[in-house]
Write an enzyme that holds these catalytic residues in place. Sequence first.
Site, mmCIF file in Angstrom:
data_model
loop_
_atom_site.group_PDB
_atom_site.id
_atom_site.type_symbol
_atom_site.label_atom_id
_atom_site.label_comp_id
_atom_site.label_asym_id
_atom_site.label_seq_id
_atom_site.Cartn_x
_atom_site.Cartn_y
_atom_site.Cartn_z
ATOM 1 N N TYR A 236 -1.536 -0.377 11.264
ATOM 2 C CA TYR A 236 -1.768 -1.057 9.973
ATOM 3 C C TYR A 236 -0.606 -0.801 9.018
ATOM 4 C CZ TYR A 236 -3.309 -1.477 5.121
ATOM 5 O OH TYR A 236 -3.355 -1.766 3.784
ATOM 6 N N LYS B 198 2.212 -3.385 7.381
ATOM 7 C CA LYS B 198 2.399 -3.594 5.936
ATOM 8 C C LYS B 198 3.845 -3.281 5.538
ATOM 9 C CE LYS B 198 -0.274 -4.502 3.188
ATOM 10 N NZ LYS B 198 -0.707 -5.848 2.676
ATOM 11 N N THR C 219 0.819 -1.217 0.000
ATOM 12 C CA THR C 219 0.000 0.000 0.000
ATOM 13 C C THR C 219 0.851 1.264 0.000
ATOM 14 O OG1 THR C 219 -1.485 1.266 1.431
ATOM 15 C CG2 THR C 219 -0.138 -0.358 2.531
ATOM 16 N N ASP C 220 0.257 2.354 -0.502
ATOM 17 C CA ASP C 220 0.946 3.653 -0.450
ATOM 18 C C ASP C 220 1.150 4.121 0.989
ATOM 19 O OD1 ASP C 220 -1.699 4.303 0.165
ATOM 20 O OD2 ASP C 220 -1.934 5.788 -1.429
ATOM 21 N N GLU C 221 0.393 3.540 1.929
ATOM 22 C CA GLU C 221 0.482 4.009 3.321
ATOM 23 C C GLU C 221 1.847 3.746 3.941
ATOM 24 O OE1 GLU C 221 -2.753 3.532 5.958
ATOM 25 O OE2 GLU C 221 -4.238 3.649 4.376
HETATM 26 P P1 NAD Z 1 -10.155 -6.833 2.812
HETATM 27 O O1 NAD Z 1 -10.102 -6.542 4.271
HETATM 28 O O2 NAD Z 1 -11.385 -6.490 2.045
HETATM 29 O O3 NAD Z 1 -9.890 -8.387 2.564
HETATM 30 C C1 NAD Z 1 -8.900 -9.093 3.249
HETATM 31 C C2 NAD Z 1 -9.153 -10.579 3.044
HETATM 32 O O4 NAD Z 1 -8.104 -11.283 3.697
HETATM 33 C C3 NAD Z 1 -10.469 -11.070 3.638
HETATM 34 O O5 NAD Z 1 -11.111 -11.942 2.744
HETATM 35 C C4 NAD Z 1 -10.044 -11.815 4.901
HETATM 36 O O6 NAD Z 1 -10.914 -12.875 5.255
HETATM 37 C C5 NAD Z 1 -8.670 -12.343 4.464
HETATM 38 N N1 NAD Z 1 -7.789 -12.604 5.614
HETATM 39 C C6 NAD Z 1 -7.547 -11.801 6.687
HETATM 40 N N2 NAD Z 1 -6.706 -12.406 7.537
HETATM 41 C C7 NAD Z 1 -6.382 -13.597 6.976
HETATM 42 C C8 NAD Z 1 -5.522 -14.659 7.366
HETATM 43 N N3 NAD Z 1 -4.827 -14.616 8.512
HETATM 44 N N4 NAD Z 1 -5.421 -15.741 6.553
HETATM 45 C C9 NAD Z 1 -6.121 -15.799 5.397
HETATM 46 N N5 NAD Z 1 -6.956 -14.833 4.987
HETATM 47 C C10 NAD Z 1 -7.072 -13.737 5.766
HETATM 48 O O7 NAD Z 1 -8.877 -6.118 2.204
HETATM 49 P P2 NAD Z 1 -8.664 -5.460 0.765
HETATM 50 O O8 NAD Z 1 -9.111 -4.046 0.830
HETATM 51 O O9 NAD Z 1 -9.212 -6.375 -0.261
HETATM 52 O O10 NAD Z 1 -7.076 -5.447 0.693
HETATM 53 C C11 NAD Z 1 -6.365 -6.539 0.124
HETATM 54 C C12 NAD Z 1 -4.885 -6.229 0.167
HETATM 55 O O11 NAD Z 1 -4.622 -5.024 -0.552
HETATM 56 C C13 NAD Z 1 -4.360 -5.987 1.581
HETATM 57 O O12 NAD Z 1 -3.080 -6.570 1.680
HETATM 58 C C14 NAD Z 1 -4.254 -4.465 1.701
HETATM 59 O O13 NAD Z 1 -3.241 -4.098 2.587
HETATM 60 C C15 NAD Z 1 -3.897 -4.103 0.265
HETATM 61 N N6 NAD Z 1 -4.317 -2.769 -0.196
HETATM 62 C C16 NAD Z 1 -5.614 -2.351 -0.020
HETATM 63 C C17 NAD Z 1 -6.009 -1.111 -0.531
HETATM 64 C C18 NAD Z 1 -7.423 -0.626 -0.393
HETATM 65 O O14 NAD Z 1 -7.701 0.530 -0.725
HETATM 66 N N7 NAD Z 1 -8.362 -1.429 0.082
HETATM 67 C C19 NAD Z 1 -5.080 -0.317 -1.213
HETATM 68 C C20 NAD Z 1 -3.759 -0.778 -1.347
HETATM 69 C C21 NAD Z 1 -3.393 -2.004 -0.856
HETATM 70 O O1 DAU Z 2 -4.153 4.029 0.679
HETATM 71 C C1 DAU Z 2 -4.368 2.663 0.663
HETATM 72 C C2 DAU Z 2 -5.154 2.276 1.882
HETATM 73 O O2 DAU Z 2 -6.468 2.787 1.697
HETATM 74 C C3 DAU Z 2 -5.179 0.785 2.126
HETATM 75 O O3 DAU Z 2 -3.881 0.343 2.394
HETATM 76 C C4 DAU Z 2 -6.112 0.437 3.293
HETATM 77 O O4 DAU Z 2 -6.221 -0.966 3.429
HETATM 78 C C5 DAU Z 2 -7.479 1.019 3.003
HETATM 79 O O5 DAU Z 2 -8.358 0.781 4.082
HETATM 80 C C6 DAU Z 2 -7.383 2.518 2.731
HETATM 81 O O6 DAU Z 2 -6.988 3.242 3.935
HETATM 82 P P1 DAU Z 2 -7.639 4.650 4.342
HETATM 83 O O7 DAU Z 2 -7.481 4.836 5.782
HETATM 84 O O8 DAU Z 2 -7.183 5.726 3.440
HETATM 85 O O9 DAU Z 2 -9.175 4.337 3.923
HETATM 86 P P2 DAU Z 2 -10.559 4.618 4.684
HETATM 87 O O10 DAU Z 2 -11.640 4.272 3.712
HETATM 88 O O11 DAU Z 2 -10.611 4.022 6.033
HETATM 89 O O12 DAU Z 2 -10.532 6.206 4.851
HETATM 90 C C7 DAU Z 2 -10.387 7.065 3.722
HETATM 91 C C8 DAU Z 2 -10.366 8.493 4.251
HETATM 92 O O13 DAU Z 2 -11.667 8.804 4.768
HETATM 93 C C9 DAU Z 2 -9.403 8.713 5.413
HETATM 94 O O14 DAU Z 2 -8.856 10.021 5.304
HETATM 95 C C10 DAU Z 2 -10.283 8.638 6.654
HETATM 96 C C11 DAU Z 2 -11.625 9.168 6.161
HETATM 97 N N1 DAU Z 2 -12.824 8.604 6.810
HETATM 98 C C12 DAU Z 2 -12.955 7.250 6.877
HETATM 99 C C13 DAU Z 2 -14.060 6.678 7.478
HETATM 100 C C14 DAU Z 2 -14.193 5.172 7.571
HETATM 101 C C15 DAU Z 2 -13.808 9.452 7.309
HETATM 102 O O15 DAU Z 2 -13.710 10.687 7.215
HETATM 103 N N2 DAU Z 2 -14.905 8.881 7.901
HETATM 104 C C16 DAU Z 2 -15.067 7.517 8.027
HETATM 105 O O16 DAU Z 2 -16.100 7.079 8.611
#
Ligand code: NAD
Ligand code: DAU
Length: 338
Positions: free
Chosen positions: A154, A158, A126-128
């Site tokens: 988190y 990562k 992730t970019d985080e």
């Molecule tokens: P998500 O939370 O929707 O899904 C995670 C999945 O992993 C779920 O199906 C969960 O059951 C499974 N899981 C959790 N713990 C596990 C374990 N111990 N063993 C096996 N399975 C397990 O997450 P997502 O948003 O789909 O993110 C997927 C990947 O992409 C993550 O690694 C996250 O860090 C990365 N990522 C997410 C975003 C985003 O915006 N959502 C952006 C960049 C990178």
């Molecule tokens: O940037 C990549 C990341 O994006 C991934 O690595 C993470 O897994 C994914 O969850 C996401 O992280 P963020 O923290 O950026 O996403 P989130 O949707 O939780 O929040 C997006 C922005 O919105 C953040 O600035 C917090 C704000 N927010 C979020 C929630 C849930 C609110 O203002 N209100 C809310 O209720």
Amino acid sequence: MSKFLVTGGAGFIGGNFLHIMVKKYPNDEYVCIDALTYAGNMETLEPILKEKNFKFVHENICNREAVYKLFEEEHFDYVINFAAESHVDRSIENPEIFLKTNILGTQVLLDACRKYGIKRYHQVSTDEVYGDLPLDRPDLFFKEDTPIHTSSPYSASKASADLLVLAYHRTYGLPVTISRCSNNYGPYHFPEKLIPLMIQKALRNEPLPVYGNGANVRDWLYVGDHCNAIDLIVRNGRDGEVYNIGGHNERTNLEVVKTILKALGKPESLITYVKDRPGHDLRYAMDPTKIEKELGWKPEYNFDTGIQVTIKWNLENKKWLEHVESGEYLNWLERQYK
Ligand code: NAD
Ligand code: DAU
């Protein structure tokens, strides 16, 4: 024909990845392991469950014995690790499971790859891991060599996993790649995250909880574009390399929320400012030049087109949402927004 292990495929991005790839590559085989945590949902895999080149295994990536057994039986060519605890707010409430799954789970997979051999291990990151950028410097972007500088448990977990992956490459010669993507949105997005949460709240005419003043900036990418980028890296990327993924779609949280309200014909008076997230990152913005130049990747969607597809999907998939919103998720809403 190649065999892929995809972890975390019952979640948001892994699920979208499997939907695309299982159909795009009928001669390849995809095995998904997922622990089915609160964020994993078998209904997400429904569209491909009956495909001949797909198999689901209910397992935790931290279970070394079970993971080794699976590797021994299946002889994977490629491993793509999506499995993670992914929600920043939950990591602030309780970091431990983030360290277990995101770091130790990654280690188990890397050890299995070393023991049984693979063509490539890919880490979905992730970019985080780069921390944040200031709001008043729109000229700055994260590059692959931007120093790691994490804010939340988190992102720290990562980043730790990324370092382990690179260490296994350098020390043991394991063929690895890492992708670091910006914020995703699209179908099957769990409604604890900003965009699907706000869509659901708006549809119910409930207050939309914006953290702080809503000025924080995220760089939004449609999930299908992320999946295609990962596929390109896994097949054509260079060993030991990190690739940033993003489409230059920066929006403040307030802009995102207002776009959703407008599209649904709901009033801005639903916006409610709530307590800020501790350690809240200000701005994320990716520079995707490397993947564009080296692998020819280009996103198909911009935010304006992607958000419309996403809202439509949420309107047409009420059953999926009702099912994922029942159970443990209700307790989370109560604790987080009470
Ligand atoms: P998500 O939370 O929707 O899904 C995670 C999945 O992993 C779920 O199906 C969960 O059951 C499974 N899981 C959790 N713990 C596990 C374990 N111990 N063993 C096996 N399975 C397990 O997450 P997502 O948003 O789909 O993110 C997927 C990947 O992409 C993550 O690694 C996250 O860090 C990365 N990522 C997410 C975003 C985003 O915006 N959502 C952006 C960049 C990178
Ligand atoms: O940037 C990549 C990341 O994006 C991934 O690595 C993470 O897994 C994914 O969850 C996401 O992280 P963020 O923290 O950026 O996403 P989130 O949707 O939780 O929040 C997006 C922005 O919105 C953040 O600035 C917090 C704000 N927010 C979020 C929630 C849930 C609110 O203002 N209100 C809310 O209720």
